[in-house]
Design an enzyme around this catalytic site. Structure first.
Site, PDB file in Angstrom:
ATOM      1  N   LYS A  53       0.840  -1.209   0.000  1.00  0.00           N
ATOM      2  CA  LYS A  53       0.000   0.000   0.000  1.00  0.00           C
ATOM      3  C   LYS A  53       0.869   1.249   0.000  1.00  0.00           C
ATOM      4  O   LYS A  53       0.622   2.198  -0.746  1.00  0.00           O
ATOM      5  CB  LYS A  53      -0.940  -0.014   1.218  1.00  0.00           C
ATOM      6  CG  LYS A  53      -2.055  -1.037   1.090  1.00  0.00           C
ATOM      7  CD  LYS A  53      -2.847  -1.247   2.369  1.00  0.00           C
ATOM      8  CE  LYS A  53      -3.872  -2.366   2.160  1.00  0.00           C
ATOM      9  NZ  LYS A  53      -4.633  -2.711   3.365  1.00  0.00           N
ATOM     10  N   GLN A  97      -4.427  -1.627   9.574  1.00  0.00           N
ATOM     11  CA  GLN A  97      -4.479  -2.934   8.935  1.00  0.00           C
ATOM     12  C   GLN A  97      -5.148  -3.947   9.874  1.00  0.00           C
ATOM     13  O   GLN A  97      -4.803  -4.047  11.051  1.00  0.00           O
ATOM     14  CB  GLN A  97      -3.053  -3.390   8.561  1.00  0.00           C
ATOM     15  CG  GLN A  97      -2.985  -4.652   7.743  1.00  0.00           C
ATOM     16  CD  GLN A  97      -3.593  -4.525   6.344  1.00  0.00           C
ATOM     17  OE1 GLN A  97      -3.650  -3.431   5.778  1.00  0.00           O
ATOM     18  NE2 GLN A  97      -4.043  -5.618   5.791  1.00  0.00           N
ATOM     19  N   ASP A 120     -10.893   3.068   4.208  1.00  0.00           N
ATOM     20  CA  ASP A 120     -11.294   1.664   4.101  1.00  0.00           C
ATOM     21  C   ASP A 120     -12.808   1.555   3.885  1.00  0.00           C
ATOM     22  O   ASP A 120     -13.303   0.512   3.461  1.00  0.00           O
ATOM     23  CB  ASP A 120     -10.954   0.906   5.398  1.00  0.00           C
ATOM     24  CG  ASP A 120      -9.632   0.158   5.302  1.00  0.00           C
ATOM     25  OD1 ASP A 120      -9.287  -0.288   4.202  1.00  0.00           O
ATOM     26  OD2 ASP A 120      -8.962   0.023   6.350  1.00  0.00           O
TER      27      ASP A 120
HETATM   28  N1  GUN Z   1      -6.961  -6.636   6.116  1.00  0.00           N
HETATM   29  C1  GUN Z   1      -7.298  -7.324   5.006  1.00  0.00           C
HETATM   30  N2  GUN Z   1      -7.888  -6.518   4.090  1.00  0.00           N
HETATM   31  C2  GUN Z   1      -7.911  -5.291   4.642  1.00  0.00           C
HETATM   32  C3  GUN Z   1      -8.372  -4.021   4.171  1.00  0.00           C
HETATM   33  O1  GUN Z   1      -8.915  -3.860   3.071  1.00  0.00           O
HETATM   34  N3  GUN Z   1      -8.202  -2.981   5.031  1.00  0.00           N
HETATM   35  C4  GUN Z   1      -7.647  -3.121   6.255  1.00  0.00           C
HETATM   36  N4  GUN Z   1      -7.541  -2.048   7.030  1.00  0.00           N
HETATM   37  N5  GUN Z   1      -7.208  -4.284   6.721  1.00  0.00           N
HETATM   38  C5  GUN Z   1      -7.344  -5.356   5.906  1.00  0.00           C
END
Ligand code: GUN
Length: 285
Positions: A53, A97, A120
């Site tokens: 990311k 995350q 998100d």
């Molecule tokens: N863990 C797995 N997928 C995601 C996501 O799209 N966002 C976040 N914050 N954590 C994740």
């Protein structure tokens, strides 16, 4: 003849170019979009996602900060950090995350993020906006799936979509996005008897279960569109989705569409996160 491929990598590159142009326009006005990514703990898969990311931000001209904390970080300390990022004008998107360590309540964490920075799209407000058909930040993975479905040129309106999986992050928002696009939507899950009976009727299938071979060739209708959100590993340790790809691709025939794993939904998820961060920065411009 087999189904056509929905190339998530190519589509993601196209959208990232648009995102980069919007980011550059904001940067020229002194508002470079900024994303804060927080990782608590040492889960290796999460560490890879977070790194990807942050790297994607740099490639598209977004500012990003990555904060990594020990598993033992108290919840109160995390909430305090989120409050500081909420107040930071250089940060337009905040992402913690998931999953977080067990002593931290994920709902409390999500709700501690300023809803305008909830890139998100996991907050109660973002979920409510999606459900009400109001503009807002949409969860990246299902939003990316919608872009992939739209990229086929096959209209969604009036078609029967079957979503397999009911998570807050993929299944539920996916169903709402498809409904908003005027599909007739069925949501199947672990307690659904006769999954095959539902999938056989589907013009659009979105598989988001996390189990290999959930969708097999005998289940799909010829000409349907299949989106595979799964990230699993086969016996050889190779990445694979929820769909028995080769056999399903064959069964769909030349009018059908299918997304691969890897190279399908994965790249789109990060792309839509970047798009959300730019959208959040534009909203406060
Ligand atoms: N863990 C797995 N997928 C995601 C996501 O799209 N966002 C976040 N914050 N954590 C994740």
């Amino acid at each position: 003849m087999t189904a056509q491929l929905i190339d998530g990598k190519a589509l993601s590159q196209k959208i990232r170019a648009e995102v980069a142009a919007r980011a550059a326009a904001l940067a020229a006005r002194g508002r470079r979009p900024g994303l804060a990514v927080i990782l608590v703990g040492d889960d290796p898969a999460s560490a890879v996602y977070v790194r990807n990311k942050v790297r994607a931000c740099a490639e598209s001209g977004l500012h990003s900060v990555m904060e990594k904390y020990d598993t033992a970080l108290p919840e109160a300390a995390l909430l305090e950090r989120l409050a500081a990022l909420n107040a930071d004008p250089a940060i337009h998107g905040i992402l913690v995350q998931m999953p977080v360590p067990r002593h931290i309540d994920p709902h409390r964490v999500i709700e501690a993020i300023d809803p305008l920075k909830d890139v998100d799209g996991f907050s109660v407000r973002s979920a409510g906006e999606l459900m009400s058909g109001l503009p807002g930040l949409r969860p990246a993975t299902p939003w990316g799936c919608m872009k992939m479905i739209e990229s086929t040129g096959v209209p969604v309106r009036g078609r029967h979509a079957v979503v397999i999986g009911r998570s807050n992050t993929v299944g539920k928002p996916m169903a709402l996005l498809l409904l908003q696009a005027s599909a007739t939507v069925t949501v199947c899950h672990s307690a659904t008897p006769e999954l095959k009976r539902h999938v056989q009727m589907a013009d659009i299938v979105v598989a988001a279960v996390g189990r290999r071979h959930t969708v097999t060739a005998d289940m799909v209708k010829r000409g349907a569109t299949v989106i595979d959100v799964g990230t699993n590993h086969d016996e050889a340790g190779k990445l694979c989705g929820d769909v028995d790809f080769a056999a399903v691709r064959e069964a769909l025939g030349p009018q059908g569409w299918i997304s691969p794993v890897p190279g399908g939904v994965g790249p789109m998820t990060i792309t839509m996160l970047l798009a959300n961060t730019v959208q959040a920065a534009e909203a406060c411009a």
